[in-house]
Scaffold this active site. Structure first.
Site, short mmCIF file in Angstrom:
data_model
loop_
_atom_site.label_atom_id
_atom_site.label_comp_id
_atom_site.label_asym_id
_atom_site.label_seq_id
_atom_site.Cartn_x
_atom_site.Cartn_y
_atom_site.Cartn_z
CG ASP A 186 2.86 1.80 -1.83
OD1 ASP A 186 2.48 2.77 -2.52
OD2 ASP A 186 3.91 1.83 -1.17
CG HIS A 191 6.77 2.00 -6.09
ND1 HIS A 191 8.07 2.07 -5.68
CD2 HIS A 191 6.04 2.59 -5.10
CE1 HIS A 191 8.13 2.66 -4.49
NE2 HIS A 191 6.91 2.99 -4.12
CB ILE A 206 12.63 2.41 -7.34
CG1 ILE A 206 11.67 3.31 -6.55
CG2 ILE A 206 13.67 3.24 -8.09
CD1 ILE A 206 12.35 4.08 -5.42
N GLY A 209 9.84 -0.26 -1.09
CA GLY A 209 10.66 -0.71 0.03
C GLY A 209 10.02 -1.88 0.76
#
Lengths: 283, 283
Positions: A186, A191, A206, A209
């Site tokens: 990903d 990120h 961040i 998830g």
């Protein structure tokens, strides 16, 4: 609007190939926080007694198939408006450590949640003999795409009971956790790139998830499966709030109605990052 | 004895292929401690302005060639008795981010250090057009193989001056640092398997010498090259003592005689882990 239900719903993509090998399993395990706990050596070391896949690795081979769904007719979405909202994973068979996997996917549901649309993309990952290994449902939130008068979909469920958690596990994440997790496939700049994160409204990049998801599944595996992946059957989560790399994840767990209800909070900010979550495990 | 100088000295192996790609560069950078420092983003993020290889990555493509040397006639050594003693790396050209590299190697010198033999294996790594990118000399210690009446070899040199270091950089390592570094190709169980480490006489697995080397090169790069890999020309180190993953590395540096003399200590135990070390850099 870019979502055309009549075209998108039920749309399928052909199976996409993912080549599995031991280094990918180890890299994933390090990406979701495995360190030097002797009980976790089997997730990061290939020599006898042998490497084992973490249950949550099941989302990884499906990832390229998920990405390909955004090209199907009736589902041309703006990538900047997309957020990962929910995840469901069923494990049907233990993963072969090496070999080819094939993942086909289809648009399962598109729900109208008001301002947002929740798009459920189902994928099935099979081995070379055609046996089902993993079934995933990725719940993708498309901001600004709701309000088309569609079905609201079911309530998320899996609310924690009133009592204190039966088990609590704290796991620190690394400042570089998202850099490491990204190597499992990903590569969303959100990120890793501070400028991109700022444009998206965050102080800094961040955590994925699904990285938080991996940590939480490890907590359930340790507390309710004796750290044995064969006892971990399925898991469902909702991503409620973001986590910053470097924060400590607190997974609270309750054994209730024959499953493990859980949620994940950030220790530093007390935010619930993962909610409405449950895992099915064998006792 | 398993070393036969007449056969081993000058022995060569055919070029071995290494396929370079951006994920390998990123994985290596994380393996030698790159985290979220904005100035280091170029070592771990592939989007514009673009990924750059750390100078010390130059040892990685040569690693398979190094391993193949232990099969040459006259150099059949017991792997358990082998320790990495010294490393020299010259960087001739900036690495292409992707593409094939070819490394040929030969037995350069075999020195008699008393109880041990120091075997110098030279390797040259070239790109597809045949241009030289890296030249390495791996100094391998074979315990119990000295005393054959051979040349002692030169003194290591690069002793630090008497004065306090001109620059000092502290870098923490992760408990899982060796697990991560191993994914760049050095899968010796000594660095990951507690049982194997115990057999070798250590309380727990020790960090790869070349992992410590990577941290130290980053310290020199930051302090004397403005973090610009193009200014880093060569580096030579001796591995004096082991490091445990999780310890903090303290790199002490002196600008002396036109080069950067340095040594690395473990903060926790004050041991000199890397000694007799120097880097050539452009001002």
């Amino acid at each position: 609007m870019p979502i055309d239900l009549s075209k998108a719903l039920g749309a399928e993509t052909p199976p996409m190939e993912y080549e599995c090998n031991q280094n990918k399993l180890i890299l994933y395990a390090l990406g979701v926080g495995v360190s030097t706990d002797p009980d976790d050596l089997k997730f990061v070391y290939e020599n006898p007694p042998g490497l084992v896949a973490l249950p949550s690795f099941g989302v990884v081979p499906a990832f390229p198939a998920l990405m390909s769904m955004f090209g199907v007719e009736g589902l041309e979405l703006n990538p900047v408006m997309i957020v990962h909202g929910e995840q469901y994973l069923e494990i049907h068979k233990q993963l072969p450590i090496s070999g080819k996997l094939f993942t086909g996917s289809k648009v399962l549901n598109i729900y109208d949640k008001g301002k947002i649309a929740l798009i459920e993309l189902e994928s099935e990952t099979k081995d070379e003999s055609g046996e089902l290994i993993y079934r995933n449902v990725f719940g993708i939130i498309a901001r600004g795409e709701g309000g088309f008068g569609g079905d609201k979909g079911p309530a998320p469920g899996n609310e924690p009971p009133e009592r204190k958690p039966d088990k609590v596990v704290e796991m620190p994440t690394l400042k570089q956790q998202a850099l490491l997790y990204a190597l499992s496939g990903d590569i969303n700049p959100l990120h890793r790139d501070p400028n991109f994160a700022a444009m998206a409204g965050y102080d800094r990049p961040i955590l994925h998830g699904l990285c938080t998801f991996g940590f939480a599944c490890r907590a359930v595996l340790k507390e309710y499966c004796g750290n044995d992946p064969e006892k971990f059957k399925s898991v469902k989560v909702r991503f409620s709030r973001h986590v910053f790399p470097g924060e400590t994840l607190v997974t609270e767990m309750w054994k209730e109605d024959g499953k493990v209800i859980f949620q994940v909070k950030t220790k530093e900010r007390g935010e619930v990052a993962v909610s409405n979550a449950a895992a099915e495990v064998l006792e």
